[in-house]
Design an enzyme around this catalytic site. Structure first.
Site, PDB file in Angstrom:
ATOM      1  N   ILE C  70       0.879  -1.155   0.164  1.00  0.00           N
ATOM      2  CA  ILE C  70       0.018  -0.161  -0.052  1.00  0.00           C
ATOM      3  C   ILE C  70       0.963   1.085   0.159  1.00  0.00           C
ATOM      4  O   ILE C  70       0.452   2.225  -0.584  1.00  0.00           O
ATOM      5  CB  ILE C  70      -1.007  -0.132   1.327  1.00  0.00           C
ATOM      6  CG1 ILE C  70      -1.625  -1.137   1.399  1.00  0.00           C
ATOM      7  CG2 ILE C  70      -1.786   1.242   1.271  1.00  0.00           C
ATOM      8  CD1 ILE C  70      -2.653  -1.577   0.284  1.00  0.00           C
ATOM      9  N   CYS C 128       7.670  -0.815   8.289  1.00  0.00           N
ATOM     10  CA  CYS C 128       7.047  -1.082   7.235  1.00  0.00           C
ATOM     11  C   CYS C 128       7.818  -1.560   6.075  1.00  0.00           C
ATOM     12  O   CYS C 128       8.663  -0.347   5.681  1.00  0.00           O
ATOM     13  CB  CYS C 128       6.264   0.112   6.618  1.00  0.00           C
ATOM     14  SG  CYS C 128       5.275  -0.174   5.137  1.00  0.00           S
ATOM     15  N   ASN C 190       5.209  -7.128  12.125  1.00  0.00           N
ATOM     16  CA  ASN C 190       4.860  -6.615  10.901  1.00  0.00           C
ATOM     17  C   ASN C 190       5.200  -7.764   9.641  1.00  0.00           C
ATOM     18  O   ASN C 190       5.215  -9.058  10.181  1.00  0.00           O
ATOM     19  CB  ASN C 190       5.656  -5.314  10.390  1.00  0.00           C
ATOM     20  CG  ASN C 190       4.885  -4.391   9.646  1.00  0.00           C
ATOM     21  OD1 ASN C 190       4.177  -4.559   8.720  1.00  0.00           O
ATOM     22  ND2 ASN C 190       4.996  -3.156  10.267  1.00  0.00           N
TER      23      ASN C 190
HETATM   24  C1  FMN Z   1      -3.157  -4.127   3.653  1.00  0.00           C
HETATM   25  C2  FMN Z   1      -2.204  -3.945   4.840  1.00  0.00           C
HETATM   26  C3  FMN Z   1      -1.729  -2.795   5.260  1.00  0.00           C
HETATM   27  C4  FMN Z   1      -1.109  -2.802   6.539  1.00  0.00           C
HETATM   28  N1  FMN Z   1      -0.644  -1.297   6.609  1.00  0.00           N
HETATM   29  C5  FMN Z   1       0.207  -1.411   8.125  1.00  0.00           C
HETATM   30  C6  FMN Z   1       0.327   0.028   8.492  1.00  0.00           C
HETATM   31  O1  FMN Z   1      -0.296   1.101   8.015  1.00  0.00           O
HETATM   32  N2  FMN Z   1       1.150   0.170   9.584  1.00  0.00           N
HETATM   33  C7  FMN Z   1       1.544  -1.092  10.420  1.00  0.00           C
HETATM   34  O2  FMN Z   1       2.203  -1.034  11.388  1.00  0.00           O
HETATM   35  N3  FMN Z   1       1.325  -2.518   9.828  1.00  0.00           N
HETATM   36  C8  FMN Z   1       0.470  -2.614   8.582  1.00  0.00           C
HETATM   37  N4  FMN Z   1       0.228  -3.652   8.096  1.00  0.00           N
HETATM   38  C9  FMN Z   1       0.732  -4.880   8.946  1.00  0.00           C
HETATM   39  C10 FMN Z   1      -0.274  -5.543   9.912  1.00  0.00           C
HETATM   40  O3  FMN Z   1      -0.733  -4.631  10.992  1.00  0.00           O
HETATM   41  C11 FMN Z   1       0.164  -6.798  10.381  1.00  0.00           C
HETATM   42  O4  FMN Z   1       1.412  -6.357  11.164  1.00  0.00           O
HETATM   43  C12 FMN Z   1       0.491  -7.858   9.460  1.00  0.00           C
HETATM   44  O5  FMN Z   1      -0.061  -7.895   8.341  1.00  0.00           O
HETATM   45  C13 FMN Z   1       0.406  -9.474  10.249  1.00  0.00           C
HETATM   46  O6  FMN Z   1      -0.737  -9.510  10.688  1.00  0.00           O
HETATM   47  P1  FMN Z   1      -1.860 -10.492   9.866  1.00  0.00           P
HETATM   48  O7  FMN Z   1      -1.227 -11.488   9.273  1.00  0.00           O
HETATM   49  O8  FMN Z   1      -2.731 -10.890  10.642  1.00  0.00           O
HETATM   50  O9  FMN Z   1      -2.153  -9.643   8.848  1.00  0.00           O
HETATM   51  C14 FMN Z   1      -0.811  -3.938   7.022  1.00  0.00           C
HETATM   52  C15 FMN Z   1      -1.088  -5.221   6.524  1.00  0.00           C
HETATM   53  C16 FMN Z   1      -1.800  -5.237   5.596  1.00  0.00           C
HETATM   54  C17 FMN Z   1      -2.184  -6.484   5.025  1.00  0.00           C
END
Ligand code: FMN
Ligand code: FAD
Ligand code: FAD
Ligand code: FMN
Ligand code: FES
Ligand code: FES
Lengths: 300, 255, 300, 255
Positions: C70, C128, C190
């Site tokens: 993103i 990120c 992350n």
């Molecule tokens: C579409 C998307 C956008 C994300 N944006 C952010 C963000 O803005 N800030 C952040 O710290 N992590 C961001 N992440 C990471 C998530 O917060 C999380 O750490 C990561 O996706 C692992 O968890 P999950 O497997 O349950 O998605 C994003 C993840 C996804 C999939």
């Protein structure tokens, strides 16, 4: 149509081998597929003496992947040399021997002993997350990578492949260190360190607590690392990590791998490696590609 | 031994035979033709998020109709998926795998514990010597009736709701059962007890072990058990449950 | 039955929040679930000024997971403060604001501006993988982690959560650095950096080439890291990475997380976070567990 | 707008209408009740290895029988899976999603390109002003007949095997078609051409865009398109295709 590739002077009839530790020395899967159809067989890591490996459970299924903590059980190099090399030599395929150790001396012993043997390449596993004393500790520090590569290059008569760990901040640093040490090729990736907990037993699923994550779940990480390394060093790369079929294999090739290794997929389908060989041919036919080299690293 | 190819087979029928326990017949002529009591097959999930095979013992072999029967407990998502299969549905399997029981001895006790009971049924059918069956359950019983065609059946339950209260060895002692060979399949603590019992009595015991598997064909070294002697293949004191077992002589293995 | 947890003095009614960037500021998913039933809502990363993010395609499906690049598109802190905080304050839930920046000054600006706002905690995204200038560069170097944590602690009135990157050799080193810098809590993990290639188009699937891998595919890596960090530092941990349901969440809790965040799962099921809350209750009922603290870190 | 809940719906019927193109009717009364032309639904795979929803436009709405129709091309593994669904099978969907076409204008051209053709059918049904349809295909045509009930249909094919050889704009020019509004769905290069054409002619164009999606509900910012003005929600020059679209006025977006 040409699918043969040359790595460090060794010619492989096609760019497909097996990932170390997922194929034994080919005996079991040799009952399902003709090993002569593979570019090479890469054998399970072998040490100077027999290793019993870790307690069980050693494997656990995870979402789209699996964890293993075999702990590099192996029969030791003497039995391997007497039994496994002659077995594989009966087939028209190359032999890549994966080498493990706990100390630099261990690695040197195996490489020295194998240097006179009729095997084509040595793949040095400095990236196993499942044995405390060695393996990964070598692969997570660039200095160590360079030093051990140099030591082994002094002893090996065959070209040396350094197998890198993905559990690092910057894989290109390790790749450069291996190149500086004189490596002839690189293999990547080994498994990512993972863990699974049985919430009903409130205990680790693996006796070893952690294990190495493999299978299609890790493929995007592996493709990324192959791409990074291909753009950082000149060495040829054997790419692996979650290859289930020819399409997956082609991702690695397009990212810059000259060869690919099929690992966990063998467990799901004993014909997986063969299917990859055939599927690459089909793809090349479909798109009229005459030489596999037109695909290697074609995505920039 | 014939090679176990991976193949897609059809479900002949399936029914629930007890709470959470299912009996399924698969149309698999090649497997039925080659299988021996004590061998197992690997079942694959249709859902790509579950990659590894589920090993399930062969419970009955019907060579004439080219069918095999499995009886299994719903233990997780894979077996839950299998439990929903209906007649004519298909699934991928590989087998028969491993070394089954060696048919030998003069007088046998067949011991099954929990979900280790099913493989004893085909053994009971094929084993022609005099035999008794000892079946251990937690509480709910299953398959019990089917065994009675082949000899006396003794039951133990943990809660004492049927047969001897306790485990299979309690049932053996309580009923004064004697034999020169034991065939057993069940949880490791049970097998450990049987190994000790057999040693004490100086009789032979063939034990079918269970271990987490990945390849199911002997290549990955995931499923080893500790062996007493250095194993020919592994050159360490480990044997592969999938390839060298699942049935071992009690003295061969450390439990 | 007690499911409430206290992190750095803030009480959460239950240990479930949303993973930053997967839930916007709760407006969209607020149409599917009652936000008041969540322990907290963690918002998408916010910067000092609006960021347009990366070109599309920004998302790609992978085996058991997904990639996203993103590029931290966000409306900037002023709009966020005017619109999103008042929206969330209408619900009986805590607000964790995820903060991003390209330079230390950027982070400081946002934290300073937010310090007077009615939000409960600040989560600092130094991990990120999708913006070149900042994010992950901070999170892959222990010194940087410590320095930036110190700087932000000086400015924040709310407790500070440092969000760690899994793309490192040793996550405990980063955790210790954050602790040394004065962090109040840690979030992990992350995303893992990954890549996907479209073999038919012979091109990267994402415009950004690489993206962050999330979803159940990465869960074993995440659980392992939470376990390692829980055993390395005293700070409370918000665990995340591939949580699809309560069973997955309990793995993290048993590994040592005091809270969990539901991310990618929201995309597959808008009720995922709510299901996790309910499923944890069910588990505790089933096993007669009176206090969630009896589960936190119970597997050693 | 009603909230699109995720629900399991049944297949009323499905058939292949051209090489690789399928037409499926789903029993989904809530969706049928709420849907507007140009909206889409998210379809979920049964296989856990494929997590993300597949967005497919609504091709027809049958409020009376509570059904919606989708017409889709098998493009990968998800759509391949859907293509095997049979009557009474069920699948999970979410919808209706997004903002559809605004019914307006005096004389319209409905333009569909390839797999962008299906959503134009329900629009053709609901749009009561005089209209012509221009359908662009690579080679094999589909749905063409069904449009003819609603007005004149012009076809273009890339290989010239039917209608005008070339693209939809070639067909419009060749047939001298005039209108004060264009409704279009299709590949981005086509939409770009239409945007330029509409600007040149000084007429309104509503364009339905396509983008890779993750959440499908406006939360993840995965599916944005570039907008001319700063968007109210995002506060940057990005609009979300899933939530703010998929239909936009040509001047709103940069293609
Ligand atoms: C579409 C998307 C956008 C994300 N944006 C952010 C963000 O803005 N800030 C952040 O710290 N992590 C961001 N992440 C990471 C998530 O917060 C999380 O750490 C990561 O996706 C692992 O968890 P999950 O497997 O349950 O998605 C994003 C993840 C996804 C999939
Ligand atoms: C040789 C052998 C024969 C067996 N025969 C039978 C039988 O006849 N009937 C029966 O009900 N069960 C039998 N089992 C146990 C059966 O394999 C497991 O119950 C089953 O694999 C559980 O799968 P799941 O997806 O439902 O559970 P999950 O817990 O979701 O499975 C996750 C993973 O763990 C593995 N696993 C889980 N439990 C076991 C276990 N107990 N043993 C080995 N692997 C396990 C699965 O195969 C899978 O890879 C046998 C096991 C072995 C090793
Ligand atoms: C608003 C909208 C409406 C659509 N309407 C239709 C329609 O009516 N008929 C039709 O045939 N197709 C339509 N598409 C395209 C359709 O979504 C894809 O063909 C489909 O998702 C491919 O899925 P797959 O699993 O077969 O392919 P895979 O390539 O295996 O899919 C992998 C991933 O990429 C995504 N993806 C692949 N291609 C596209 C694409 N073109 N657009 C968006 N995501 C994609 C998938 O959703 C999935 O997440 C529409 C797309 C959008 C955005
Ligand atoms: C059961 C198992 C055993 C392995 N043993 C070794 C080994 O002995 N030496 C080695 O270098 N890698 C070993 N690996 C790592 C694989 O060779 C490969 O790098 C990794 O599994 C990623 O590929 P895959 O996802 O295709 O399996 C092993 C992997 C598995 C699953
Ligand atoms: S499961 Fe691989 S050796 Fe037995
Ligand atoms: S797909 Fe998530 S915002 Fe559109």
């Amino acid at each position: 149509m040409n699918t043969s590739v040359v790595l460090a002077g060794i010619t492989f009839k096609n760019p497909v081998t097996t990932a170390s530790g997922t194929f034994g020395s080919g005996m079991e899967y040799g009952e399902y597929i003709d090993l002569s159809k593979l570019g090479a067989v890469t054998t399970k890591g072998v040490a100077s003496i027999p290793w019993p490996g870790n307690p069980t459970p050693r494997v656990a299924e995870t979402y789209g992947g699996m964890l293993n903590a075999i702990g590099l059980q192996n029969p030791g190099m003497e039995v391997f040399i007497q039994r496994d090399i002659p077995f594989l030599r009966k087939y028209d395929t190359k032999i890549i021997v994966n080498v493990v150790g706990k100390t630099t001396e261990d690695y040197c012993d195996v490489v020295e002993r194998l240097s006179d043997q009729d095997v084509d390449m040595l793949e040095i596993n400095i990236s196993c997350p499942n044995v405390k004393e060695g393996g990964i500790a070598f692969g997570q520090d660039a200095k160590n990578v360079e030093t051990i590569t140099k030591e082994l290059k002094k002893r090996a008569k065959q070209p040396i492949i350094m197998k890198l760990s993905p559990n690092v901040t910057d894989i290109t640093e390790m790749a450069r260190a291996a190149e500086a040490g004189g490596a002839d090729a690189l293999s990547l990736i080994n498994t990512l360190t993972g863990m699974k907990i049985d919430i009903h037993k409130r205990a680790f699923l693996l006796a070893n607590k952690t294990g190495g994550l493999s299978g299609p779940a890790i493929r995007p990480v592996a493709v990324r690392m192959v791409y990074q390394v291909a753009n950082a060093v000149k060495l040829p790369i054997i790419g692996m990590g979650g290859i289930m079929n020819a399409e997956d294999a082609l991702e690695f090739i397009m990212a810059g791998a000259s060869m690919v290794a099929v690992g966990t997929a063998n467990f799901i389908n004993p014909k997986a490696a063969l299917n990859v060989v055939e599927g690459i041919n089909d793809y090349m036919n479909q798109y009229g590609i005459k030489d596999i080299h037109d695909l290697i690293g074609c995505v920039k | 031994m014939t090679v176990a190819v991976k193949q897609r087979v059809k479900v002949a029928n399936q029914k629930r035979i007890a709470e959470g326990i299912y009996s399924i017949w698969l149309l698999a002529p090649e497997i039925a033709g080659a299988a021996m009591p004590g061998q197992f097959i690997s079942l694959y999930s249709r859902d790509g998020s579950r990659l590894l095979p589920r090993p399930i013992s062969i419970c009955e072999i019907d060579r004439i109709h080219g069918r095999i029967r499995l009886v299994y407990r719903v233990a997780g998502k894979g077996t839950l998926e299998f439990s929903k299969l209906k007649e004519n549905d298909s699934l991928e399997v590989m087998g028969p795998i491993g070394n089954g029981f060696t048919l030998e001895g003069k007088k046998a006790i067949l011991i099954g514990g929990g979900i280790g009971i099913p493989p004893m049924l085909e053994l009971a059918k094929q084993l022609t010597i005099p035999k008794v069956m000892v079946l251990g359950y937690r509480d709910i019983t299953f398959l019990e009736d089917e065994f009675s065609a082949f000899g006396d059946v003794f039951v133990s339950t943990e809660d004492g709701s049927r047969g001897t209260k306790g485990n299979v060895l309690d049932a053996i002692r309580e009923n004064g059962i004697e034999a020169d060979i034991i065939f057993a399949c069940g949880p490791t603590p049970m097998l450990r007890g049987i190994k000790a019992y057999a040693a004490e009595k100086g009789i032979v015991a063939q034990l079918s072990l269970e271990e987490r598997m990945a390849c199911g064909v002997g290549a990955c070294l995931g499923c080893v058990c500790k062996s007493k002697e250095t194993d020919h293949h592994t050159n360490v004191k480990n044997k592969r449950v999938c390839k060298d077992g699942p049935v071992f002589y009690a003295e061969e293995v450390e439990l």
